[in-house]
Design an enzyme around this catalytic site. Structure first.
Site, PDB file in Angstrom:
ATOM      1  N   CYS A 126      -5.335   2.550  13.518  1.00 29.10           N
ATOM      2  CA  CYS A 126      -4.947   1.452  14.029  1.00 29.10           C
ATOM      3  C   CYS A 126      -5.864   0.348  13.780  1.00 29.10           C
ATOM      4  O   CYS A 126      -7.045   0.307  13.810  1.00 29.10           O
ATOM      5  CB  CYS A 126      -5.087   1.750  15.567  1.00 29.10           C
ATOM      6  SG  CYS A 126      -4.338   0.464  16.772  1.00 29.10           S
ATOM      7  N   TYR A 132       0.805  -1.123   0.065  1.00 26.75           N
ATOM      8  CA  TYR A 132      -0.004  -0.038  -0.023  1.00 26.75           C
ATOM      9  C   TYR A 132       0.881   1.361  -0.028  1.00 26.75           C
ATOM     10  O   TYR A 132       0.373   2.486  -0.669  1.00 26.75           O
ATOM     11  CB  TYR A 132      -1.182  -0.149   1.175  1.00 26.75           C
ATOM     12  CG  TYR A 132      -2.286  -0.955   0.789  1.00 26.75           C
ATOM     13  CD1 TYR A 132      -3.369  -0.373  -0.044  1.00 26.75           C
ATOM     14  CD2 TYR A 132      -2.394  -2.275   1.302  1.00 26.75           C
ATOM     15  CE1 TYR A 132      -4.372  -1.161  -0.220  1.00 26.75           C
ATOM     16  CE2 TYR A 132      -3.329  -3.004   0.870  1.00 26.75           C
ATOM     17  CZ  TYR A 132      -4.259  -2.516   0.163  1.00 26.75           C
ATOM     18  OH  TYR A 132      -5.532  -3.098  -0.222  1.00 26.75           O
ATOM     19  N   GLY A 169     -15.694   4.656 -15.946  1.00 26.84           N
ATOM     20  CA  GLY A 169     -14.333   3.791 -15.400  1.00 26.84           C
ATOM     21  C   GLY A 169     -14.406   2.804 -14.198  1.00 26.84           C
ATOM     22  O   GLY A 169     -13.473   2.586 -13.691  1.00 26.84           O
ATOM     23  N   ASN A 178     -16.844   4.391 -20.763  1.00 25.90           N
ATOM     24  CA  ASN A 178     -15.740   3.513 -20.416  1.00 25.90           C
ATOM     25  C   ASN A 178     -15.179   2.897 -22.153  1.00 25.90           C
ATOM     26  O   ASN A 178     -16.042   2.783 -22.967  1.00 25.90           O
ATOM     27  CB  ASN A 178     -16.520   2.191 -19.882  1.00 25.90           C
ATOM     28  CG  ASN A 178     -15.432   1.029 -19.203  1.00 25.90           C
ATOM     29  OD1 ASN A 178     -14.573   0.763 -19.968  1.00 25.90           O
ATOM     30  ND2 ASN A 178     -15.452   1.001 -17.882  1.00 25.90           N
ATOM     31  N   PRO A 179     -13.884   2.718 -22.134  1.00 30.86           N
ATOM     32  CA  PRO A 179     -13.359   2.161 -23.395  1.00 30.86           C
ATOM     33  C   PRO A 179     -13.890   0.775 -23.716  1.00 30.86           C
ATOM     34  O   PRO A 179     -14.038   0.338 -24.715  1.00 30.86           O
ATOM     35  CB  PRO A 179     -11.944   2.241 -23.317  1.00 30.86           C
ATOM     36  CG  PRO A 179     -11.572   2.507 -22.010  1.00 30.86           C
ATOM     37  CD  PRO A 179     -12.981   2.970 -21.179  1.00 30.86           C
ATOM     38  N   GLN A 189     -15.097   4.672  -5.929  1.00 35.02           N
ATOM     39  CA  GLN A 189     -14.452   3.497  -5.227  1.00 35.02           C
ATOM     40  C   GLN A 189     -12.957   3.691  -5.273  1.00 35.02           C
ATOM     41  O   GLN A 189     -12.421   2.659  -4.528  1.00 35.02           O
ATOM     42  CB  GLN A 189     -14.938   2.252  -6.140  1.00 35.02           C
ATOM     43  CG  GLN A 189     -16.077   2.105  -6.440  1.00 35.02           C
ATOM     44  CD  GLN A 189     -16.519   1.149  -7.900  1.00 35.02           C
ATOM     45  OE1 GLN A 189     -16.655  -0.077  -7.549  1.00 35.02           O
ATOM     46  NE2 GLN A 189     -16.793   1.963  -8.758  1.00 35.02           N
ATOM     47  N   ASN A 190     -12.434   4.786  -5.591  1.00 34.25           N
ATOM     48  CA  ASN A 190     -11.053   4.898  -5.583  1.00 34.25           C
ATOM     49  C   ASN A 190     -10.576   5.249  -4.181  1.00 34.25           C
ATOM     50  O   ASN A 190     -11.275   6.081  -3.613  1.00 34.25           O
ATOM     51  CB  ASN A 190     -10.524   5.920  -6.640  1.00 34.25           C
ATOM     52  CG  ASN A 190     -11.174   5.349  -8.094  1.00 34.25           C
ATOM     53  OD1 ASN A 190     -11.138   4.267  -8.324  1.00 34.25           O
ATOM     54  ND2 ASN A 190     -11.027   6.215  -9.106  1.00 34.25           N
ATOM     55  N   VAL A 191      -9.225   4.776  -3.940  1.00 34.30           N
ATOM     56  CA  VAL A 191      -8.553   5.178  -2.653  1.00 34.30           C
ATOM     57  C   VAL A 191      -7.872   6.492  -2.971  1.00 34.30           C
ATOM     58  O   VAL A 191      -6.921   6.547  -2.032  1.00 34.30           O
ATOM     59  CB  VAL A 191      -8.119   4.086  -2.042  1.00 34.30           C
ATOM     60  CG1 VAL A 191      -9.252   2.955  -1.564  1.00 34.30           C
ATOM     61  CG2 VAL A 191      -7.226   3.379  -2.878  1.00 34.30           C
ATOM     62  N   HIS A 246     -14.703   3.126  -0.780  1.00 38.35           N
ATOM     63  CA  HIS A 246     -13.598   1.896  -0.326  1.00 38.35           C
ATOM     64  C   HIS A 246     -12.403   2.596   0.267  1.00 38.35           C
ATOM     65  O   HIS A 246     -11.244   2.019   0.278  1.00 38.35           O
ATOM     66  CB  HIS A 246     -13.006   1.169  -1.524  1.00 38.35           C
ATOM     67  CG  HIS A 246     -14.243   0.280  -2.488  1.00 38.35           C
ATOM     68  ND1 HIS A 246     -13.860   0.063  -3.614  1.00 38.35           N
ATOM     69  CD2 HIS A 246     -15.204  -0.166  -1.794  1.00 38.35           C
ATOM     70  CE1 HIS A 246     -15.112  -0.851  -3.672  1.00 38.35           C
ATOM     71  NE2 HIS A 246     -15.806  -0.835  -2.757  1.00 38.35           N
TER      72      HIS A 246
HETATM   73  P1  OAD Z   1     -11.754  -2.313 -12.369  1.00 37.06           P
HETATM   74  O1  OAD Z   1     -10.175  -2.517 -12.640  1.00 37.06           O
HETATM   75  O2  OAD Z   1     -12.479  -3.583 -11.987  1.00 37.06           O
HETATM   76  O3  OAD Z   1     -12.169  -1.797 -13.616  1.00 37.06           O
HETATM   77  C1  OAD Z   1     -11.632  -0.871 -14.354  1.00 37.06           C
HETATM   78  C2  OAD Z   1     -12.438  -0.123 -15.622  1.00 37.06           C
HETATM   79  O4  OAD Z   1     -11.958   1.215 -15.936  1.00 37.06           O
HETATM   80  C3  OAD Z   1     -12.613  -1.164 -16.710  1.00 37.06           C
HETATM   81  O5  OAD Z   1     -13.990  -1.141 -17.014  1.00 37.06           O
HETATM   82  C4  OAD Z   1     -11.784  -0.634 -17.940  1.00 37.06           C
HETATM   83  O6  OAD Z   1     -12.455  -0.838 -18.899  1.00 37.06           O
HETATM   84  C5  OAD Z   1     -12.070   0.982 -17.535  1.00 37.06           C
HETATM   85  N1  OAD Z   1     -10.880   2.012 -17.984  1.00 37.06           N
HETATM   86  C6  OAD Z   1      -9.640   1.541 -18.169  1.00 37.06           C
HETATM   87  N2  OAD Z   1      -9.064   2.638 -18.725  1.00 37.06           N
HETATM   88  C7  OAD Z   1     -10.051   3.668 -18.615  1.00 37.06           C
HETATM   89  C8  OAD Z   1      -9.925   5.062 -19.237  1.00 37.06           C
HETATM   90  N3  OAD Z   1      -8.773   5.714 -19.558  1.00 37.06           N
HETATM   91  N4  OAD Z   1     -11.024   5.802 -19.113  1.00 37.06           N
HETATM   92  C9  OAD Z   1     -12.205   5.140 -18.652  1.00 37.06           C
HETATM   93  N5  OAD Z   1     -12.388   3.967 -18.377  1.00 37.06           N
HETATM   94  C10 OAD Z   1     -11.062   3.080 -18.324  1.00 37.06           C
HETATM   95  O7  OAD Z   1     -11.744  -1.202 -11.294  1.00 37.06           O
HETATM   96  P2  OAD Z   1     -13.002  -0.817 -10.357  1.00 37.06           P
HETATM   97  O8  OAD Z   1     -14.266  -1.140 -11.124  1.00 37.06           O
HETATM   98  O9  OAD Z   1     -12.792   0.598  -9.755  1.00 37.06           O
HETATM   99  O10 OAD Z   1     -11.845  -2.477  -4.490  1.00 37.06           O
HETATM  100  O11 OAD Z   1     -12.990  -1.793  -9.327  1.00 37.06           O
HETATM  101  C11 OAD Z   1     -13.867  -1.840  -8.232  1.00 37.06           C
HETATM  102  C12 OAD Z   1     -13.126  -2.261  -7.061  1.00 37.06           C
HETATM  103  O12 OAD Z   1     -12.402  -3.553  -7.173  1.00 37.06           O
HETATM  104  C13 OAD Z   1     -11.982  -1.422  -6.636  1.00 37.06           C
HETATM  105  O13 OAD Z   1     -12.519  -0.146  -5.606  1.00 37.06           O
HETATM  106  C14 OAD Z   1     -11.084  -2.304  -5.780  1.00 37.06           C
HETATM  107  C15 OAD Z   1     -11.064  -3.481  -6.520  1.00 37.06           C
HETATM  108  O14 OAD Z   1     -10.954  -4.713  -5.773  1.00 37.06           O
HETATM  109  C16 OAD Z   1     -11.100  -2.493  -3.302  1.00 37.06           C
HETATM  110  O15 OAD Z   1     -10.013  -2.276  -3.179  1.00 37.06           O
HETATM  111  C17 OAD Z   1     -12.079  -2.622  -2.046  1.00 37.06           C
END
Ligand code: OAD
Length: 259
Positions: A129, A69, A197, A223-224, A103-105, A121
């Site tokens: 702690c 991390y 995204g 989304n692409p 959902q981004n950290v 998230h």
């Molecule tokens: P993912 O990695 O599952 O999905 C990312 C998405 O972004 C995909 O649908 C890609 O097609 C899209 N993508 C890629 N490049 C892009 C761009 N330039 N513009 C727009 N979209 C693009 O990520 P999340 O959906 O955020 O959880 O994942 C959800 C959760 O899963 C995260 O918050 C994390 C992970 O495990 C925890 O850590 C709790």
């Protein structure tokens, strides 16, 4: 992305009075922050989530988890918000009732000007702690190119000497209640939800656009790639966030952008 569909989506955006922008890792991809599930570059393609992102993993090997991390925190610290984050902040500035749910950290929405994005998230900059749950300070500076496998001993809590853990939600953990409630509330009251995204695969976060759709909001997706949310979205804009979102803002409010 077709010009016409961006224009139409821009019209919908301009007409909406309550907007939720729901984002995932893809909105930060063009800032150089890796996503989780993209075919070649996704973190979960090269790292084992069970060894890095669960409470059990932290109990078994805290230095491995903390070090990983810290590497991610360093990646984010060196990254800059991209035009997609800036466009999201522009939507917020223009629309009286706009809520960003991420959902981004990372903190790239904040650094682009978003006021108080809801972090479902957790955050890389809110360690706490693992024993008494009190907030702990973010370590000074960021590690120098720590490398993606480097271990680093977590700091100790100033109150109880417990191990400090990253302030993120791990697999098997509940989402922060207030954040989830605020997100559900915003989604059920909006008339347009813009999902950007995210693969829409991780629950309960992935419920947010579905809640909006159930409450008859228009759902626009950027989304692409195809995602699990294609069927939920009324409009699918296929393209990268840093291109599509600024085009959408221009289509909604003209070249002058937000007021
Ligand atoms: P993912 O990695 O599952 O999905 C990312 C998405 O972004 C995909 O649908 C890609 O097609 C899209 N993508 C890629 N490049 C892009 C761009 N330039 N513009 C727009 N979209 C693009 O990520 P999340 O959906 O955020 O959880 O994942 C959800 C959760 O899963 C995260 O918050 C994390 C992970 O495990 C925890 O850590 C709790």
């Amino acid at each position: 992305m077709g010009e016409r569909s961006v224009r139409d989506a821009g019209t919908l955006l301009a007409q909406a009075r309550r907007i939720v922008v729901f984002t995932g890792a893809g909105v930060s991809a063009e800032s150089g922050v890796p996503t989780f599930r993209d075919a070649l570059t996704g973190l979960w393609r090269s790292f084992d989530a069970q060894r890095l992102a669960t409470p059990e993993a932290f109990r078994e090997d805290p230095a491995l988890v903390w070090g990983w991390y810290e590497w991610r925190r360093a990646t984010v610290a060196r990254a800059r918000p991209n035009a997609g984050h800036v466009a999201v902040a522009a939507i917020e500035a223009r629309v009286a009732h706009a809520v960003v749910v991420t959902q981004n950290v990372d903190d790239l929405h904040e650094r682009a000007g978003s006021v108080a994005p809801i972090h479902l998230h957790g955050s890389l900059s809110a360690p706490r702690c693992s024993a008494c749950a009190r907030p702990a300070p973010v370590p000074d500076g960021v590690p120098d190119e720590p490398g993606d496998g480097r271990r680093a001993a977590p700091p100790r809590c100033a109150h109880c000497a417990g191990l400090v853990r990253p302030g993120v939600v791990w697999f098997g953990e509940a989402l922060p209640t207030a954040a989830l409630e605020a997100a559900v509330q915003a989604a059920s009251a909006c008339d347009l939800l813009l999902t950007v995204g995210t693969s829409g695969l991780v629950y309960p976060a992935a419920e947010i656009p579905r809640v909006a759709a159930r409450f008859a909001a228009t759902v626009v997706q950027v989304n692409p790639e195809e995602t699990a949310l294609d069927a939920v979205a009324d409009v699918n804009l296929r393209g990268p966030a840093a291109q599509v979102l600024p085009a959408l803002v221009r289509a909604a409010w003209g070249d002058a952008g937000p007021a």
